[in-house]
Every structure is written in structure tokens, then in C-alpha cells.
Design a protein around this motif. Structure first.
Motif, PDB file in Angstrom:
ATOM      1  N   THR A  48       7.466  -3.641  -0.263  1.00  0.00           N
ATOM      2  CA  THR A  48       6.187  -3.266  -0.873  1.00  0.00           C
ATOM      3  C   THR A  48       4.987  -3.968  -0.257  1.00  0.00           C
ATOM      4  O   THR A  48       3.855  -3.621  -0.595  1.00  0.00           O
ATOM      5  CB  THR A  48       6.203  -3.567  -2.375  1.00  0.00           C
ATOM      6  OG1 THR A  48       6.303  -4.988  -2.579  1.00  0.00           O
ATOM      7  CG2 THR A  48       7.374  -2.883  -3.056  1.00  0.00           C
ATOM      8  N   ASP A  86      15.607   5.920  -4.164  1.00  0.00           N
ATOM      9  CA  ASP A  86      16.153   4.678  -4.719  1.00  0.00           C
ATOM     10  C   ASP A  86      17.673   4.669  -4.699  1.00  0.00           C
ATOM     11  O   ASP A  86      18.306   4.050  -5.560  1.00  0.00           O
ATOM     12  CB  ASP A  86      15.651   4.501  -6.162  1.00  0.00           C
ATOM     13  CG  ASP A  86      14.149   4.401  -6.242  1.00  0.00           C
ATOM     14  OD1 ASP A  86      13.577   3.543  -5.557  1.00  0.00           O
ATOM     15  OD2 ASP A  86      13.528   5.198  -6.980  1.00  0.00           O
ATOM     16  N   GLY A 116      13.190  -0.443   1.005  1.00  0.00           N
ATOM     17  CA  GLY A 116      11.750  -0.437   0.777  1.00  0.00           C
ATOM     18  C   GLY A 116      11.192  -1.830   0.648  1.00  0.00           C
ATOM     19  O   GLY A 116      11.774  -2.682  -0.029  1.00  0.00           O
ATOM     20  N   THR A 142       8.944   4.137  -3.428  1.00  0.00           N
ATOM     21  CA  THR A 142       7.718   4.727  -2.880  1.00  0.00           C
ATOM     22  C   THR A 142       7.384   4.107  -1.528  1.00  0.00           C
ATOM     23  O   THR A 142       6.994   4.801  -0.588  1.00  0.00           O
ATOM     24  CB  THR A 142       6.547   4.511  -3.852  1.00  0.00           C
ATOM     25  OG1 THR A 142       6.879   5.085  -5.122  1.00  0.00           O
ATOM     26  CG2 THR A 142       5.279   5.146  -3.329  1.00  0.00           C
ATOM     27  N   ALA A 143       7.552   2.775  -1.432  1.00  0.00           N
ATOM     28  CA  ALA A 143       7.298   2.102  -0.160  1.00  0.00           C
ATOM     29  C   ALA A 143       8.266   2.586   0.907  1.00  0.00           C
ATOM     30  O   ALA A 143       7.884   2.764   2.075  1.00  0.00           O
ATOM     31  CB  ALA A 143       7.414   0.589  -0.341  1.00  0.00           C
ATOM     32  N   ARG A 144       9.527   2.832   0.521  1.00  0.00           N
ATOM     33  CA  ARG A 144      10.507   3.318   1.494  1.00  0.00           C
ATOM     34  C   ARG A 144      10.140   4.716   1.980  1.00  0.00           C
ATOM     35  O   ARG A 144      10.195   4.993   3.188  1.00  0.00           O
ATOM     36  CB  ARG A 144      11.894   3.344   0.849  1.00  0.00           C
ATOM     37  CG  ARG A 144      12.970   3.809   1.804  1.00  0.00           C
ATOM     38  CD  ARG A 144      14.268   4.180   1.101  1.00  0.00           C
ATOM     39  NE  ARG A 144      15.249   4.634   2.081  1.00  0.00           N
ATOM     40  CZ  ARG A 144      16.337   5.315   1.783  1.00  0.00           C
ATOM     41  NH1 ARG A 144      16.609   5.606   0.510  1.00  0.00           N
ATOM     42  NH2 ARG A 144      17.164   5.699   2.735  1.00  0.00           N
ATOM     43  N   ALA A 171      13.307  -2.439   4.909  1.00  0.00           N
ATOM     44  CA  ALA A 171      12.263  -1.463   4.618  1.00  0.00           C
ATOM     45  C   ALA A 171      12.784  -0.042   4.771  1.00  0.00           C
ATOM     46  O   ALA A 171      12.365   0.864   4.045  1.00  0.00           O
ATOM     47  CB  ALA A 171      11.065  -1.693   5.544  1.00  0.00           C
ATOM     48  N   GLU A 205       9.518   0.098  -4.887  1.00  0.00           N
ATOM     49  CA  GLU A 205      10.179  -0.032  -3.595  1.00  0.00           C
ATOM     50  C   GLU A 205      10.560   1.328  -3.026  1.00  0.00           C
ATOM     51  O   GLU A 205      10.484   1.552  -1.810  1.00  0.00           O
ATOM     52  CB  GLU A 205      11.414  -0.924  -3.733  1.00  0.00           C
ATOM     53  CG  GLU A 205      11.092  -2.397  -3.920  1.00  0.00           C
ATOM     54  CD  GLU A 205      12.349  -3.253  -3.912  1.00  0.00           C
ATOM     55  OE1 GLU A 205      13.463  -2.670  -3.996  1.00  0.00           O
ATOM     56  OE2 GLU A 205      12.233  -4.483  -3.821  1.00  0.00           O
TER      57      GLU A 205
END
Length: 643
Positions: free
Chosen positions: A263, A438, A261, A272-274, A257, A270
Motif C-alpha cells: 500500500t 485478495d 499488494g 486495491t494496491a495489487r 506487491a 492491499e
């Protein structure tokens, strides 16, 4: 089928008072005498015990509490705005239609953990905040966490004020939970209020990260209570602690994570999640760490000496350097970073890129920041993560959470987790060529599965696999650390998870246990049967019990919803309230049905299974034969066998 049609009086219940069993409020408080004790006779068998005194306190895990907006946020290009008390975590409708607005309400400042200037979120309160994260006809069942657990309690007649949920903002580190929300002060008051309201101590149920929160609370409590009264407070307020799916040595998915990342199954990228995950102070709370490294115990009086706050010393013993991988099955991170070389002796400033260099990092090198220092020039998040690591973890004035946990001084501890599932234990990262967030890509994943180590790509992997594998989220090495809390002599029992007559139960008594080593029972298995293995010790510490339950194929996120777990919790607590119980732990000799849902139709024999406990009794609305199989009215004999 409606719950009301399925909850006929349970076998063994008193004719007037429903059997208020389950693990929360059954049990006579130790030393509490017979005041308020209830007595009931069922078919001539007497059951006594004051099961009205205990309370249950639930501490949920990571991302298992609803977050609600505490601001008004106008979302352009979207008909959905955020208003106070609107659901933020989780509202998939707003996430899909206004992801940028949603992120503003979710992210925190990575340095001071403050909210976004335009939106703030706060945790919901009460049971409604933890039962379903995203309520709805479709999303509700998919996001259900504690809902089934609460249904069990209601079915067994638990009173509403006996179940107390203590949600928290799972985005914050432990110190920030106290600084911003006074969470641990409130948790202490919750225990004290429960004692005053119910007249007895509480049973703590913690899942996943909730166990880390509870650990910090116990250390924080040492600073709030006089040392001579600390154990007394624990004995008066906590009857038992059930640690479910506890990442006692961290979880490798935290690394994934942080660098790539995760989700959580949400419709977001991914990257954005990171970005969101790394803004949380809690992002490092479950970082893997070495069992050989510890920090000095620190109290407030040692922290202030006129020159400011000092940091607890962090040191590792010789085993850290004599063993591979910090005791884990393998190195957790293998990462490629660019290398540079000089192209001219006369012009040292002329550099060109060389072949990438692959670096490997153990659990210790993750928890002490070595990994983030190594990639600091290639990843903008590294500085922020190093800041969080040193300020919120190594510099925490109460506890460095990235250190192994010794057995807490509680009377009864039950450590419960799933096992034998394919679990990620290591990763290979390489630069992706894309900009942050990314900028890293996972090129390979290392798994553990039932005592073996393998890779996603199929290449050979070196390592030291454990006796089993984890629960799909937390590796076995971390889950099983609580086995070190057991004493030198352990009783081991292996039994099927489903109802059984005892023919497949195996028992080994007084098995030797050597310190921090794992206990691997020499017992047989039927590949078609899921087992639960009990490790029990009631002798090594006078007046205290320690037990470890390993559930085959139990998933980390779903374990709190498993009927087998609910059954075992209830039976153990039912056993504890009986004054004529012959053993320290509930008998494992057999398991019969406890609820109507446990009865089913045996098509091979054309009757209800378990005929000594279940009968065919049709009620209007039943749509198949299994629904018409219900418990018989008498159940004294069934409950007696568990004493």
C-alpha cells in the motif's frame, strides 16, 4: 529556524563568490584547462578550480515523481473532481474521498499500457515534480524525497540551472517510456543541453529504480550513436555516476506487491494496491533474478531479418544449477496451490481436491516466468504478468533488464547503499479463500538481518545468508552486486558517519578481491557507532575510478535525505577539482563540520563542540544554545585536510 539565519558564509568560501560546492557544480572538467577557473585566497590558502561547469542530473526512483491529470473526470458522489494538471500521485485528499476516480487516473491497461478511457495522467516536470510528492503542511514532510537534497545545493550556492531533474512515468516499462514519451531521446538532449549551457559534463544521481532507467539509457544510447563515438560521448557528457540504493539484482518486495499488494502507506486495501500495481508495465522491472543468467546482446540489425522481430537468447551458466537459490540467501517464493486426485479408476473425470502442494521458486524461476505459469490456473493476473514479462522484458529490443549489469564504461562510478537493516528476502503464500485480488495471503515472511536468516513466525529457515543485510527494501545480495565492478586490489576504509577526529578510522590497503565474490573487511565495530565503509579502486581500469560506500542503518527510502551522504558527495567532488590533490579519493582521516547545522552545543564542556571550527555567535531569533553555534569565518585548514 529560517534558513537565512543558518547559512552564514561557509568556512573556506571566497569573500565575494560564495563557495559553490556540493556534488553538482564543483569541479574542474578533466582536460578543460584553466579557462574560467576561479581562484580565491582564504587566510593565505589558495583554492582553485572551475566549479561552474558541471551540472547535476537527478533520476528519481519508483513512485518518486508526481503524476498530474491530463483529463477532465467527473467523480460522482464526491465534491472533488479531476481537472487537467490536478495532482494524482499523490493527492491523499482525493484518494480518500474519491478512490474509484483516483484509480481510473492511476491504472493502465496491462496489455498495451494505455490509459483508462476516462482519465489519463502524465509525469510532472522539473524539480517541483520530485521534491515533495504530496505537497502540504502535514503531507509535505511525509512525502519529501529530494527536497532536503535540493536545500543542500542551495545552501552551498548552486545555481538554479545547474540542477536538472528528469522525471518519468514510473508506471511504464523502459520500452514504453521511449515509445510513448520519447523519454530516452529527451534524456540524451538533456545531457547535450547541459554540456552546451554549462560547458562541462554532468554528474548523474540516480535512486532506486532510477538506476534501472539509467542502465537502459546507456544501452539504448549504443543504438543511437556510432560505436566508435559511444565512449567519446560518455566521456564528454558524464563526469560521474552516483548509484544510490540500486536494486541491481532486483528487490523481493516486488513479489509481495505482485501477489499480495503493497500500500506504500496509503489508506487503500492491499487488494486495491495489487490491482493497481499489476497494471503497470514497470511492476516486473525490479523482479529478483539470478546473477548467473544472461541474455545475448542484441542490436537492431539483428532484430529484423525479414521475418519479424526475434528475441534474445536467455541462458544460465552451470553455477545456476550447482548452487542453491540462484545465489540468493533463500528461495524467494514458497506458495501453496490446490491439488486434485482421481477418486475412481473407472471414471477419470471424477476428481476431488487433495492436500495443498507447496512449491518453492528461486530468483531465476521468478524472472523466467516459471512461477506465473505454475499458478496460472489459480490466479487471473498470471496471464497478464506473463504477457508483460515476455513482451516488455525478455522481448525488449534494446536490453533484457532482468539480467546482471556489468560495470558501465563511465569514468567515475560511486555505488552507495544502506545496510544492516531487517530486510524481507522471501515469502510463504497460501490461498486465502477470497476472490481476486485478495486470493493470496502471506502466511510467513523470511528476513535477513546482519548476516542471519530468520522468519516472522520463528520457525527455522534454511538458507545461505550473506555477510550483512539490506536497507529494509532491497536485499544486500542485490545492493552489493556493484562490488563485482571493483578490481583485484581494493582499498577499504571504515570510519564513523558522524564528525570524528580520526581515532576510530580503520584502513586496509590492497585487499584482494576475487571476481564476483563479496569483500568482507576484517575490521572491528563499536555497536553504538554507525559507520560508513568505503571500497575504492582507481588502478584496475586506467583513467577510471570505482567506489562502493556502505552506510550502516541507512534506510532505502530516506538515504537521499541523509546529511552524511550529502557531506561525502560534496567532499569527494571538492577533492576532485583540486589540482594539488594527493590521492584519487578524498581523505577519510577525519570529518569536521561543514555547515552551521553541523555545529552544536556540548553541554558537558559548556561550549560549542569542535571549538577549532565552531564558535558561539548569537543571532536574534536563536531559541537554544545549539542554534547559536556557528562555523568560524576561516576554514582553509579544514578543507585542506581532505586533499
Amino acid at each position: 529556524m529560517a534558513l537565512g539565519r543558518r547559512t552564514s558564509q561557509m568556512k573556506g568560501a571566497c569573500p565575494v563568490d560564495k563557495l559553490q560546492a556540493k556534488a553538482l557544480v564543483i569541479g574542474r572538467v578533466a582536460g578543460g584547462g584553466e579557462v574560467g577557473a576561479r581562484r580565491c585566497f582564504v587566510n593565505g590558502a589558495e583554492f582553485t578550480g572551475d566549479y561552474s561547469k558541471l551540472s547535476g542530473i537527478i533520476i528519481p526512483g519508483f513512485a518518486s515523481t508526481q503524476l498530474r491529470a491530463w483529463s477532465v473526470l467527473d467523480c460522482p458522489y464526491s465534491p472533488l473532481d479531476f481537472n487537467p494538471l490536478d495532482s494524482v500521485w499523490l493527492d491523499t485528499t482525493k484518494l480518500i474521498s474519491a478512490v474509484n476516480c483516483w484509480l481510473k487516473c492511476m491504472v493502465l491497461d496491462p496489455y498495451n499500457q494505455t490509459d483508462h478511457p476516462e482519465c489519463k495522467s502524465r509525469p510532472d516536470s522539473g524539480l517541483s515534480g520530485i521534491t515533495e510528492i504530496d505537497p502540504g503542511y502535514i503531507t509535505g514532510p511525509l512525502s519529501s524525497v529530494w527536497k532536503e537534497w535540493v536545500k543542500w545545493c542551495i545552501e552551498f550556492g548552486i545555481e538554479a540551472n545547474a540542477i536538472l531533474a528528469v522525471p518519468y512515468d514510473w508506471r511504464l516499462s523502459a520500452s514504453m517510456l521511449e515509445e510513448r514519451d520519447l523519454y530516452f531521446h529527451k534524456l540524451k538532449l538533456t545531457f547535450e543541453t547541459a554540456l552546451k549551457l554549462r560547458g562541462g559534463p554532468s554528474i548523474v544521481f540516480a535512486h532506486s529504480l532510477g538506476n534501472n532507467v539509467f542502465r537502459y539509457f546507456l544501452e539504448w544510447l549504443k543504438l543511437e550513436i556510432a560505436p566508435k563515438k559511444y565512449i567519446q560521448w560518455l566521456d564528454e557528457h558524464i563526469h560521474a555516476y552516483f548509484a544510490v540504493g540500486a536494486p541491481l539484482l532486483g528487490a523481493t518486495e516486488t513479489v509481495k506487491a505482485t501477489l499480495s499488494g503493497v500500500t506504500f502507506g496509503l489508506p487503500i486495501a492491499e487488494g486495491t494496491a495489487r490491482l493497481m500495481f499489476n497494471s503497470f508495465g514497470s511492476s516486473l522491472w525490479m523482479m529478483p533474478f539470478s546473477k548467473y543468467c544472461r541474455a545475448d546482446e542484441v542490436y537492431w540489425k539483428h532484430l529484423f531479418d525479414g521475418r519479424g522481430r526475434t528475441q534474445a537468447a536467455y541462458r544460465c551458466d552451470q553455477m545456476e544449477y550447482q548452487t542453491n537459490y540462484s545465489g540468493w540467501p533463500t528461495n524467494i517464493v514458497n506458495i501453496e496451490i490446490p491439488s486434485v486426485r482421481e477418486v475412481s479408476q473407472t471414471s477419470p473425470s471424477s476428481m476431488e481436491c487433495g492436500l495443498p502442494v507447496q512449491l518453492s521458486f528461486s530468483a531465476r524461476e521468478l524472472s523466467d516466468g516459471t512461477l506465473f505459469k505454475a499458478i496460472e490456473d489459480y490466479d487471473p493476473d498470471s496471464k497478464r504478468l506473463l504477457h508483460q514479462l515476455h513482451k516488455l522484458y525478455h522481448g525488449d529490443p534494446v536490453l533484457n533488464p532482468l539480467t546482471p549489469w556489468e560495470r558501465p564504461p563511465l569514468k567515475n562510478i560511486f555505488c552507495i547503499y544502506g545496510m544492516d537493516l531487517k530486510t524481507e528476502i522471501g515469502y510463504y503464500f497460501a490461498p486465502s479463500g477470497k476472490p481476486y485480488p485478495d486470493n493470496w495471503i502471506i502466511t510467513d515472511i523470511i528476513y535477513e538481518l546482519e548476516g542471519t536468516v530468520m522468519s516472522r513466525s520463528g520457525i527455522s529457515v534454511s538458507g545461505n545468508p550473506g555477510a550483512s543485510s539490506g536497507d529494509e527494501t532491497v536485499p544486500y545480495h542485490s545492493l552489493s552486486w556493484c562490488k563485482t565492478w571493483l578490481g583485484p586490489k581494493v582499498n577499504i576504509t571504515r570510519a564513523p558517519q558522524s564528525e570524528h577526529d580520526g581515532s576510530d578510522v580503520q584502513v586496509h590497503l590492497n585487499v584482494e578481491h576475487h571476481g564476483a565474490s563479496d569483500i568482507v573487511p576484517n575490521m572491528t565495530r563499536n555497536d553504538r557507532v554507525k559507520y560508513i565503509t568505503y571500497y575504492e579502486d582507481a588502478e584496475s581500469i586506467p583513467g577510471k575510478r570505482t567506489a562502493v560506500w556502505e552506510l550502516d542503518k541507512a534506510n532505502h527510502r530516506n538515504i537521499v535525505r541523509l546529511p552524511v551522504l550529502m557531506r561525502e558527495l560534496w567532499l569527494q567532488m571538492w577533492h576532485d577539482i583540486q589540482p594539488d590533490a594527493r590521492s584519487k579519493f578524498v581523505s577519510k582521516a577525519s570529518r569536521g563540520p561543514l555547515r552551521n547545522e553541523d555545529c552544536y552545543w556540548d553541554y558537558g564542556k559548556a561550549r560549542c563542540a569542535w571549538p577549532e571550527h565552531c564558535e558561539y555567535r548569537y543571532i536574534f531569533g536563536d531559541v537554544h544554545l545549539g542554534q547559536s553555534c556557528r562555523l568560524k569565518n576561516s576554514s582553509a585548514d579544514l578543507l585542506r585536510r581532505y586533499l
